[in-house]
Design a protein around this motif. Structure first.
Motif, short mmCIF file in Angstrom:
data_model
loop_
_atom_site.label_atom_id
_atom_site.label_comp_id
_atom_site.label_asym_id
_atom_site.label_seq_id
_atom_site.Cartn_x
_atom_site.Cartn_y
_atom_site.Cartn_z
N UNK A 300 0.82 -1.21 0.00
CA UNK A 300 0.00 0.00 0.00
C UNK A 300 0.86 1.27 0.00
N UNK A 301 2.07 1.18 0.56
CA UNK A 301 2.95 2.35 0.57
C UNK A 301 3.33 2.74 -0.85
N UNK A 302 3.71 1.73 -1.67
CA UNK A 302 4.09 2.02 -3.06
C UNK A 302 2.86 2.38 -3.90
N UNK A 303 1.75 1.69 -3.63
CA UNK A 303 0.52 1.96 -4.38
C UNK A 303 0.06 3.40 -4.15
N UNK A 304 0.07 3.81 -2.88
CA UNK A 304 -0.36 5.17 -2.56
C UNK A 304 0.56 6.20 -3.21
N UNK A 305 1.85 5.87 -3.31
CA UNK A 305 2.80 6.80 -3.93
C UNK A 305 2.54 6.93 -5.43
N UNK A 306 2.07 5.84 -6.04
CA UNK A 306 1.84 5.86 -7.50
C UNK A 306 0.52 6.53 -7.87
N UNK A 307 -0.39 6.62 -6.91
CA UNK A 307 -1.70 7.24 -7.14
C UNK A 307 -2.46 6.69 -8.36
N UNK A 308 -2.67 5.39 -8.42
CA UNK A 308 -3.43 4.84 -9.56
C UNK A 308 -4.91 5.19 -9.44
N UNK A 309 -5.67 5.12 -10.57
CA UNK A 309 -7.10 5.46 -10.53
C UNK A 309 -7.95 4.29 -10.03
N UNK A 310 -7.43 3.53 -9.09
CA UNK A 310 -8.08 2.31 -8.60
C UNK A 310 -8.32 2.45 -7.10
N UNK A 311 -9.53 2.07 -6.65
CA UNK A 311 -9.76 2.05 -5.20
C UNK A 311 -9.22 0.73 -4.65
N UNK A 312 -8.47 0.80 -3.55
CA UNK A 312 -7.87 -0.42 -3.02
C UNK A 312 -8.20 -0.59 -1.54
N UNK A 313 -8.75 -1.75 -1.21
CA UNK A 313 -8.90 -2.15 0.19
C UNK A 313 -7.80 -3.14 0.50
N UNK A 314 -7.08 -2.94 1.58
CA UNK A 314 -6.09 -3.93 2.01
C UNK A 314 -6.51 -4.43 3.38
N UNK A 315 -6.67 -5.74 3.50
CA UNK A 315 -7.19 -6.29 4.74
C UNK A 315 -6.32 -7.43 5.24
N UNK A 316 -6.10 -7.43 6.55
CA UNK A 316 -5.32 -8.50 7.19
C UNK A 316 -5.95 -8.80 8.54
N UNK A 317 -6.46 -10.01 8.68
CA UNK A 317 -7.04 -10.45 9.96
C UNK A 317 -5.91 -11.08 10.78
N UNK A 318 -5.27 -10.25 11.60
CA UNK A 318 -4.05 -10.69 12.28
C UNK A 318 -4.35 -11.36 13.62
N UNK A 319 -3.69 -12.47 13.85
CA UNK A 319 -3.79 -13.17 15.14
C UNK A 319 -2.66 -14.18 15.24
N UNK A 320 -2.43 -14.65 16.47
CA UNK A 320 -1.56 -15.81 16.64
C UNK A 320 -2.43 -17.06 16.60
N UNK A 321 -1.80 -18.20 16.36
CA UNK A 321 -2.49 -19.49 16.50
C UNK A 321 -1.76 -20.26 17.60
N UNK A 322 -2.36 -20.27 18.79
CA UNK A 322 -1.67 -20.84 19.96
C UNK A 322 -2.53 -21.89 20.66
N UNK A 323 -1.86 -22.85 21.32
CA UNK A 323 -2.60 -23.79 22.15
C UNK A 323 -2.73 -23.20 23.55
N UNK A 324 -3.85 -23.35 24.17
CA UNK A 324 -3.99 -22.90 25.56
C UNK A 324 -5.31 -23.48 26.08
N UNK A 325 -5.61 -23.21 27.34
CA UNK A 325 -6.87 -23.68 27.91
C UNK A 325 -8.07 -23.09 27.20
N UNK A 326 -7.86 -21.94 26.55
CA UNK A 326 -8.96 -21.30 25.83
C UNK A 326 -8.95 -21.60 24.34
N UNK A 327 -7.97 -22.38 23.92
CA UNK A 327 -7.81 -22.59 22.48
C UNK A 327 -8.98 -23.36 21.88
#
Ligand code: BES
Ligand code: MN
Ligand code: ZN
Length: 505
Positions: A300-327
């Motif tokens: 997105x940093x390079x895309x924003x710098x280039x200013x293309x005529x395109x709308x862009x959504x960038x999405x990342x559902x970030x999490x760890x994948x861990x074992x635990x009592x709540x896993x």
């Protein structure tokens, strides 16, 4: 590091090191090599013969001209067969020149422009600008002692780049460097250990890019994702004590967008496997499991710098994948934002769960197409090896565009078929589907799992498990994080899409 161009005759070109590209078996042809060899009375030809230098791909020879040239050192670099040369290969020349320049502590580095058709000169310059930036990469955030680069200036030499061509040539180099910098940014995130590159750190990165480039940014926490019904993503996150972050960046062009695209990247900051825990060896590299997310955020940093005529959504559902009592447990059933229920039989097939909600989310935003990338399966590495990413899609037009963007960018991508029978193996007796299939064709099975969440929207899934992280250096890449597929994304959004949809009929 400054980037510049010069049309000074090679023999008078005053730099600490000059890199000369040589195509295979073409030493005797008129060109950059002959130009410099003539001022050395054929010494380079004799040396090349003695050392067996023929210009084979990635072959290297360094020579001390002993005051007979403007340059203090000459480096010959093998470009392989000319017929096989494409502009992104110029990145290799840039990387090799930087490495050699570092080795001899050069402050000024000259690179002779390889001979290229007129129509390809701009792309070759971009390749060199990108290559020298990639070559400067090192991950030393956690080293107490670092050796900063002494390189001050890289100058591309070509007779053709004189006068008014100089300014445009410089701009091409700079653009290449911008794409290289975005790649390096992704590499940093991938190489960063999971105790540092947490979901919140990815969110911070997104906020920084948004602030710098004027993008919209929204970061959702666990409670907000719960409200949206993201039960699949949160199932993975429930065993982790580090808070998940659902990251959404948006670039809005100045005029009316010609196309709206969503880039979705897997953001598992550490994949232990969860309760279906991985063996120690397989877990070693699992800090890299957010490479897709790192790529979409950084691109997105390079895309924003280039200013293309395109709308862009960038999405990342970030999490760890861990074992635990709540896993979450094998056998658990969850419902995602789309309403589809999933029987989880293996908690190590977590990426597809996080992506299911991310893909459904962007589809709700009303996009024309969805391009998703993830370090999704070990099976994909078995299928295609460590250097190639897989593309899977039911949308011919879109997947062809993506494949062509990858080729232009110089990132290796191959299509895998979405074999219909493999989809059947995901059927569950007690839920809408299971999160694992029959075992064979695992990359394809994972691709099938994702499809329904995109609805009818054109959708391409990239499995980047192989090339996202290297066991050793290869091509333009160092060991570890490669930043793949940042260059493909930037090419796709700033060039491929505007070229295809920008023209008014
Ligand atoms: N993150 C891994 C895939 C992976 C493996 C990425 C090696 C990079 C290098 C993914 O979450 C995973 O564990 N996939 C499983 C799926 C299986 C349980 C169906 C795999 O590939 O074994
Ligand atoms: Mn996993
Ligand atoms: Zn994973």
């Amino acid at each position: 590091m400054k980037l510049d161009v010069s049309s000074t005759p090679l023999s008078h070109f005053e730099v600490d090191l000059i890199a000369i590209p040589v195509f295979e078996g073409r030493l005797d042809e008129p060109g950059r090599f002959q130009e410099i060899d003539q001022s050395l009375n054929g010494r380079l030809t004799r040396l090349a013969e003695l050392e067996g230098f023929e210009g084979k791909s990635e072959q290297l020879l360094v020579y001390n001209p002993d005051g007979k040239l403007g340059a203090s050192r000459v480096m010959l670099y093998g470009m392989g067969p000319r017929a096989e040369f494409t502009p992104p290969d110029a990145r290799l020349l840039g990387v090799a020149a930087i490495k050699a320049g570092r080795g001899c502590k050069a402050k000024t580095l000259g690179i002779a422009m390889p001979r290229a058709a007129k129509s390809k000169v701009d792309a070759v310059l971009e390749g060199i600008g990108c290559g020298v930036t990639l070559g400067e990469y090192s991950f030393d955030e956690f080293k107490s002692e670092t050796k900063p680069s002494e390189l001050e200036e890289v100058i591309v030499n070509s007779k053709e780049l004189a006068g008014p061509r100089q300014r445009t040539a410089r701009a091409r180099l700079e653009w290449g460097a911008t794409v290289g910098a975005a790649t390096n940014r992704a590499r940093d995130l991938v190489n960063g250990p999971a105790n540092d590159v947490t979901p919140e750190r990815l969110a911070k990165e997104a906020r920084e890019i948004a602030k710098k480039h004027g993008l919209k940014v929204k970061i959702r926490n666990r409670a907000e994702c719960e409200k949206l019904g993201m039960g699949l993503y949160l199932a993975v996150a429930q065993g982790a004590s580090r808070e998940p972050r659902f990251i959404h960046l948006q670039y809005e062009p100045a005029g009316k967008p010609v196309r709206t695209v969503a880039l979705v990247g897997k953001g598992v900051t550490f994949d232990s496997g969860g309760l279906s825990i991985k063996p120690a060896k397989a877990m070693e590299e699992m800090k890299c499991d957010m490479a897709g997310g790192a790529a979409v955020i950084s691109a997105m940093a390079a895309i924003a710098a280039a200013k293309p005529p395109v709308r862009v959504h960038a999405v990342c559902a970030a999490t760890e994948n861990m074992p635990s009592g709540d896993a979450y447990r094998p056998g658990d059933i969850f419902k995602g934002m789309s309403g589809r229920t999933v029987e989880v039989l293996n908690t190590d097939a977590e990426g597809r769960l996080t992506l299911a909600d991310a893909i459904h989310f962007v589809n709700q935003e009303g996009v024309d197409e969805i391009l998703e990338m993830s370090t999704l399966t070990g099976a994909c590495i078995v299928a295609l090896g460590k250097y190639t990413m897989a593309a899977m899609s039911k949308h011919e037009d879109m997947v062809k565009r993506v494949l062509s963007a990858a080729e232009t960018a110089g990132e290796d991508m191959w299509r895998l078929p979405l074999v219909p029978r493999i989809a059947k193996e995901l059927k569950s007796e007690i839920a809408d589907c299971k999160n694992i299939g029959g075992g064979y064709g695992g990359a394809i099975s994972a691709g099938h799992f994702l499809l329904p969440f995109a609805g009818d929207t054109p959708f391409v899934h990239l499995d980047i498990a192989g090339p996202a992280f290297g066991d050793g250096p290869w091509g333009v890449n160092p060991k570890g994080g490669t930043g793949i597929p940042v260059q493909t994304l930037v090419q796709y959004v700033t060039r491929t899409l505007p070229e295809k949809f920008g023209k008014k009929k």
